[in-house]
Design a protein around this motif. Structure first.
Motif, PDB file in Angstrom:
ATOM      1  N   SER A 121     -67.351 -45.709  79.549  1.00  0.00           N
ATOM      2  CA  SER A 121     -67.504 -44.959  78.296  1.00  0.00           C
ATOM      3  C   SER A 121     -67.742 -43.472  78.528  1.00  0.00           C
ATOM      4  O   SER A 121     -67.590 -42.662  77.599  1.00  0.00           O
ATOM      5  N   ASN A 122     -68.145 -43.100  79.747  1.00  0.00           N
ATOM      6  CA  ASN A 122     -68.442 -41.705  80.099  1.00  0.00           C
ATOM      7  C   ASN A 122     -69.562 -41.101  79.243  1.00  0.00           C
ATOM      8  O   ASN A 122     -69.632 -39.888  79.085  1.00  0.00           O
ATOM      9  N   GLN A 123     -70.420 -41.965  78.712  1.00  0.00           N
ATOM     10  CA  GLN A 123     -71.545 -41.483  77.911  1.00  0.00           C
ATOM     11  C   GLN A 123     -72.816 -41.300  78.740  1.00  0.00           C
ATOM     12  O   GLN A 123     -73.801 -40.755  78.245  1.00  0.00           O
ATOM     13  N   GLN A 173     -84.954 -35.162  83.951  1.00  0.00           N
ATOM     14  CA  GLN A 173     -84.171 -34.177  84.694  1.00  0.00           C
ATOM     15  C   GLN A 173     -82.917 -33.741  83.948  1.00  0.00           C
ATOM     16  O   GLN A 173     -82.104 -32.983  84.476  1.00  0.00           O
ATOM     17  N   GLY A 174     -82.762 -34.232  82.718  1.00  0.00           N
ATOM     18  CA  GLY A 174     -81.622 -33.844  81.897  1.00  0.00           C
ATOM     19  C   GLY A 174     -80.409 -34.739  82.042  1.00  0.00           C
ATOM     20  O   GLY A 174     -79.358 -34.458  81.458  1.00  0.00           O
ATOM     21  N   LYS A 175     -80.521 -35.844  82.797  1.00  0.00           N
ATOM     22  CA  LYS A 175     -79.414 -36.781  82.939  1.00  0.00           C
ATOM     23  C   LYS A 175     -79.332 -37.692  81.718  1.00  0.00           C
ATOM     24  O   LYS A 175     -80.351 -38.055  81.133  1.00  0.00           O
ATOM     25  N   ARG A 176     -78.117 -38.049  81.344  1.00  0.00           N
ATOM     26  CA  ARG A 176     -77.924 -39.024  80.268  1.00  0.00           C
ATOM     27  C   ARG A 176     -78.072 -40.414  80.888  1.00  0.00           C
ATOM     28  O   ARG A 176     -77.260 -40.811  81.719  1.00  0.00           O
ATOM     29  N   VAL A 177     -79.084 -41.144  80.466  1.00  0.00           N
ATOM     30  CA  VAL A 177     -79.465 -42.373  81.156  1.00  0.00           C
ATOM     31  C   VAL A 177     -79.369 -43.578  80.227  1.00  0.00           C
ATOM     32  O   VAL A 177     -79.761 -43.513  79.056  1.00  0.00           O
TER      33      VAL A 177
END
Length: 365
Positions: free
Chosen positions: A123-125, A29-33
């Motif tokens: 980390s907001n990554q 879904q395009g989320k950074r996981v």
């Protein structure tokens, strides 16, 4: 800040498979996981289909995985302790003790895992962190660490300050700490800036765990009766830890009316067996992983009627014990205790009565 998603249930119900499928779906879904595995055995890498290490590695588009290793986490955390010591102590004494020497004591795994999750979140990554933990009471206690530790600090600091010993020591605390630390601390501010930072960190942790938009868990079960009963038990225990349960996932078993009734008002989802390496049918069958409307919060405060309501599914009134010591109320259920810090308008008031009604413990003041 990321959404932290985890799964609870009896061993062998397929929690790890569900966690991997959930991570893959979020990534699609395009989320950074980030998929975080607590199991340090080779089984996690075999299921993921890649060699996962103690540092995040990319295993797909928008998807990274990491395998927690307590010895490595302890070594890294010890260096942080030494850095703090060097900053605040006039004569550091841990400098000759090295993280590579330290062994992992029982109970350290949970604290180290929680700190690792906190650091990955900070980390907001990542938009989503899927945590594949032990899925039992240890996971709940791990997520409940901020609330438990903050209670210990709050309670014992108050007891010390009001005691005869504390009053006698108060004039000497600042001059003594000034000789040892780079700054002097009073009895009212024992620990100084590091303690303030730790308290603030714990408070943020409590708020995150209690926010279903930040931390949410799903139950996983099969048709086995013991697996179903374990899920019910963990559902109630999760409320004690302040964690919202978003729903029940039935793995390899159809949803029956009996299961729906046992877990009402949770939404119940059935998922199929994965065929080979085709994850798509499993990903498509998973629920939305957002807090559904109608799922009760673990605790609600009714200031108008001077009541506190706790949602305790899976327990009956004989399994719940309520006590009041000092300004707080303690609830014991599911081998866990929860200390409720009351709002200002209820603090100091005695409990007038309590009743167990439709899975809620309702306390009146």
């Amino acid at each position: 800040m990321a959404l932290i998603l985890t799964f609870l249930g009896k061993g062998g119900t397929g929690r790890t498979t569900v966690a991997i499928a959930a991570a893959k779906r979020f990534a699609s879904q395009g989320k950074r996981v980030l998929l975080v595995g607590q199991d340090s055995s080779p089984a996690f890498s075999l299921l993921v289909g890649a060699t996962v290490t103690c540092d995040p590695i990319e295993i797909g588009a928008n998807l990274k995985a990491v395998q927690l290793e307590s010895a490595v986490l302890l070594q890294r955390s010890w260096q942080q302790v030494k850095d703090l010591e060097a900053e605040y102590l006039r004569t550091p004494f841990f400098k000759e003790v090295y993280g590579e020497e330290l062994g992992v004591l029982p109970g350290m795994d949970s604290a180290l895992a929680l700190n690792a999750l906190r650091e990955y979140d900070a980390s907001n990554q990542y938009d989503v962190i899927v945590y594949d933990g032990r899925g039992d009471k240890d996971t709940l206690r791990m997520l409940g660490i901020p609330e438990i530790l903050s209670w210990y600090i709050r309670r014992f600091r108050g007891v010390l300050a009001e005691s005869e010993l504390g009053k006698a020591l108060s004039p000497f605390v600042q001059p003594v700490t000034s000789t040892v630390f780079n700054t002097g601390w009073s009895l009212d501010n024992v620990g100084g800036k590091p303690a303030e930072q730790a308290t603030d960190l714990l408070e943020k942790g409590k708020q995150s765990v209690g926010d279903p938009n930040r931390v949410i868990a799903y139950l996983v079960t099969t048709g086995d009766r013991s697996a179903v009963e374990t899920s019910r038990y963990l559902w109630g225990s999760a409320q004690q830890a302040g964690i919202t349960i978003g729903g029940l996932i039935c793995n390899l078993t159809p949803v029956t009316d009996e299961v729906v009734e046992q877990f009402a008002p949770l939404p119940v989802t059935s998922i199929p067996q994965m065929e080979g390496n085709d994850w798509q049918p499993l990903m498509d069958a998973l629920p939305d992983f957002k807090k559904p409307a109608g799922v009760p919060q673990p605790i609600e405060v009714d200031r108008v009627n001077s009541q506190v309501k706790l949602f305790l599914p899976g327990f009956d009134k004989k399994q719940v014990k309520l006590t009041q010591y000092g300004p707080e109320v303690t609830i014991e259920a599911g081998d866990q205790r929860r200390n409720i810090s009351l709002p200002p308008e209820l603090k100091g008031k005695a409990v007038k009565g309590a009743k167990f009604q439709q899975q809620f413990l309702i306390i009146s003041f």
